[in-house]
Enzyme design. Structure first.
Site, PDB file in Angstrom:
ATOM      1  N   ARG A  84       1.518   2.306  -4.034  1.00 32.65           N
ATOM      2  CA  ARG A  84       2.724   1.731  -4.638  1.00 32.65           C
ATOM      3  C   ARG A  84       3.866   2.736  -4.641  1.00 32.65           C
ATOM      4  O   ARG A  84       3.692   3.896  -5.030  1.00 32.65           O
ATOM      5  CB  ARG A  84       2.435   1.303  -6.083  1.00 32.65           C
ATOM      6  CG  ARG A  84       3.606   0.608  -6.776  1.00 32.65           C
ATOM      7  CD  ARG A  84       3.315   0.380  -8.237  1.00 32.65           C
ATOM      8  NE  ARG A  84       3.360   1.623  -8.999  1.00 32.65           N
ATOM      9  CZ  ARG A  84       2.843   1.796 -10.210  1.00 32.65           C
ATOM     10  NH1 ARG A  84       2.179   0.799 -10.784  1.00 32.65           N
ATOM     11  NH2 ARG A  84       2.946   2.944 -10.827  1.00 32.65           N
TER      12      ARG A  84
ATOM     13  N   ASP B  53       6.268  -2.577 -15.352  1.00 30.07           N
ATOM     14  CA  ASP B  53       5.963  -1.173 -15.093  1.00 30.07           C
ATOM     15  C   ASP B  53       6.887  -0.234 -15.856  1.00 30.07           C
ATOM     16  O   ASP B  53       8.120  -0.376 -15.849  1.00 30.07           O
ATOM     17  CB  ASP B  53       6.083  -0.864 -13.601  1.00 30.07           C
ATOM     18  CG  ASP B  53       4.858  -1.305 -12.812  1.00 30.07           C
ATOM     19  OD1 ASP B  53       3.766  -1.371 -13.407  1.00 30.07           O
ATOM     20  OD2 ASP B  53       4.994  -1.586 -11.612  1.00 30.07           O
TER      21      ASP B  53
ATOM     22  N   HIS C   9       3.392  -8.336 -14.529  1.00 33.18           N
ATOM     23  CA  HIS C   9       2.263  -8.585 -13.638  1.00 33.18           C
ATOM     24  C   HIS C   9       0.964  -8.157 -14.290  1.00 33.18           C
ATOM     25  O   HIS C   9       0.953  -7.447 -15.297  1.00 33.18           O
ATOM     26  CB  HIS C   9       2.455  -7.904 -12.273  1.00 33.18           C
ATOM     27  CG  HIS C   9       2.703  -6.429 -12.349  1.00 33.18           C
ATOM     28  ND1 HIS C   9       3.927  -5.885 -12.659  1.00 33.18           N
ATOM     29  CD2 HIS C   9       1.875  -5.369 -12.143  1.00 33.18           C
ATOM     30  CE1 HIS C   9       3.851  -4.560 -12.642  1.00 33.18           C
ATOM     31  NE2 HIS C   9       2.609  -4.226 -12.334  1.00 33.18           N
TER      32      HIS C   9
ATOM     33  N   HIS D  16       2.158  -6.632 -17.992  1.00 33.74           N
ATOM     34  CA  HIS D  16       3.090  -5.544 -18.277  1.00 33.74           C
ATOM     35  C   HIS D  16       4.215  -5.513 -17.252  1.00 33.74           C
ATOM     36  O   HIS D  16       4.083  -6.006 -16.132  1.00 33.74           O
ATOM     37  CB  HIS D  16       2.362  -4.187 -18.271  1.00 33.74           C
ATOM     38  CG  HIS D  16       1.805  -3.798 -16.942  1.00 33.74           C
ATOM     39  ND1 HIS D  16       0.671  -4.385 -16.408  1.00 33.74           N
ATOM     40  CD2 HIS D  16       2.214  -2.898 -16.011  1.00 33.74           C
ATOM     41  CE1 HIS D  16       0.406  -3.854 -15.236  1.00 33.74           C
ATOM     42  NE2 HIS D  16       1.334  -2.952 -14.949  1.00 33.74           N
TER      43      HIS D  16
END
Length: 294
Positions: free
Chosen positions: A285, A112, A270, A110
């Protein structure tokens, strides 16, 4: 006359490519210092555009430095499902342990938050705790994935647009009222199947696990009979999404404590490999607000 003190020249970062497609490990850098130094940051940003994902080890930085580094790229975004650190808004905690909800899986290729009208520019991800083995992350060069498509597929997808949904992904396991509230807050976003990188002008294959369907496929040029649309359009979308699984476009990173990855979310996908249960994996993150794809 007072002598002027000159600072010694900064050590140039050393970046070693990890694959032929994307990714470089960067040495001779202290990211805490980069978060306070514009000249070093500009060098870092240039490396990011070149390699699409950068990796660093042994970066014992504070959460405040983590946030400050990410904010040099732009304002941070929150996440409607994953929780943030209470003292550092925008620093999302991705903690996986035995109590993690089953619907919060990560193992799908995907980009993000393409369910946003303005998906993130990129992210700065730090490893807080890692399993003794497993828990790697894979990144994919979606510029290369587009470049190596057959020409007739490039012609077919030129001008196509796809719908991206948080309701059909993060919301799928929620109660109906919660799912509908999530959809009301984040209506499905529509993006081009092939977007243009705003810094490089490169064409990027821009569909991933959040894409639910092609919105402008059903035309007389594409559809003769019903089967050309259903499942024809879905088959095409699935074929495009599957390009992220080709190893020649990938780099795989083995996490260690205080290792960091910074990636360009516009040109990559990723996949967080979930092979480590019942071990614990804790990541933090900071996602940077991006622009609207075109």
């Amino acid at each position: 006359m007072t002598a002027i003190a000159h600072r010694p020249p900064r050590t140039t970062f050393r970046a070693e490519p990890l694959t032929c497609s994307l990714g470089a490990e960067v040495f001779d850098v202290d990211l805490g210092e980069v978060s306070r130094d514009d000249a070093q940051f500009e060098q870092l940003r240039e490396l990011l555009i070149e390699h699409k994902v950068l990796f660093f080890r042994d970066q014992d930085i504070t959460r405040a430095e983590h946030v400050a580094l990410a904010e040099k790229f732009g304002p941070l975004e929150d996440h409607p499902v994953a929780s943030s650190d209470p003292d550092h808004p925008g620093l999302v905690r991705i903690y996986k342990d035995l109590d993690s909800p089953a619907e919060h899986y990560e193992n799908a290729f995907h980009t993000d938050a393409t369910w946003r009208e303005n998906p993130p520019f990129g992210c700065v991800l730090r490893c807080v705790e890692t399993p003794p083995v497993g828990g790697d992350t894979i990144w994919v060069n979606m510029v290369e994935a587009y470049r190596r498509l057959p020409e007739h597929i490039k012609d077919q997808i030129a001008g196509l647009r796809a719908r991206h949904s948080i309701e059909a992904s993060f919301g799928a396991g929620m109660l109906t009222a919660q799912r509908e509230a999530l959809h009301a807050r984040f209506p499905d976003a529509e993006h081009p199947v092939v977007r243009i990188h705003p810094d490089t002008g490169e064409k990027i294959l821009f569909v991933n696990a959040f894409a639910t369907h092609l919105v402008n496929y059903h035309t007389t040029e594409n559809v003769r009979f019903g089967i050309d649309y259903a499942p024809g359009a879905a088959n095409l979308l699935h074929y495009l999404i599957s390009q992220a699984s080709i190893p020649e476009y990938q780099v795989r990173w083995r996490w260690t404590k205080n290792s960091i990855a910074i990636w360009d979310n516009r040109s990559t996908q990723h996949y967080a490999v979930q092979d480590y249960w019942p071990a614990v994996r804790k990541m933090e993150r900071a996602g940077i607000i991006g622009d609207r794809p075109y």
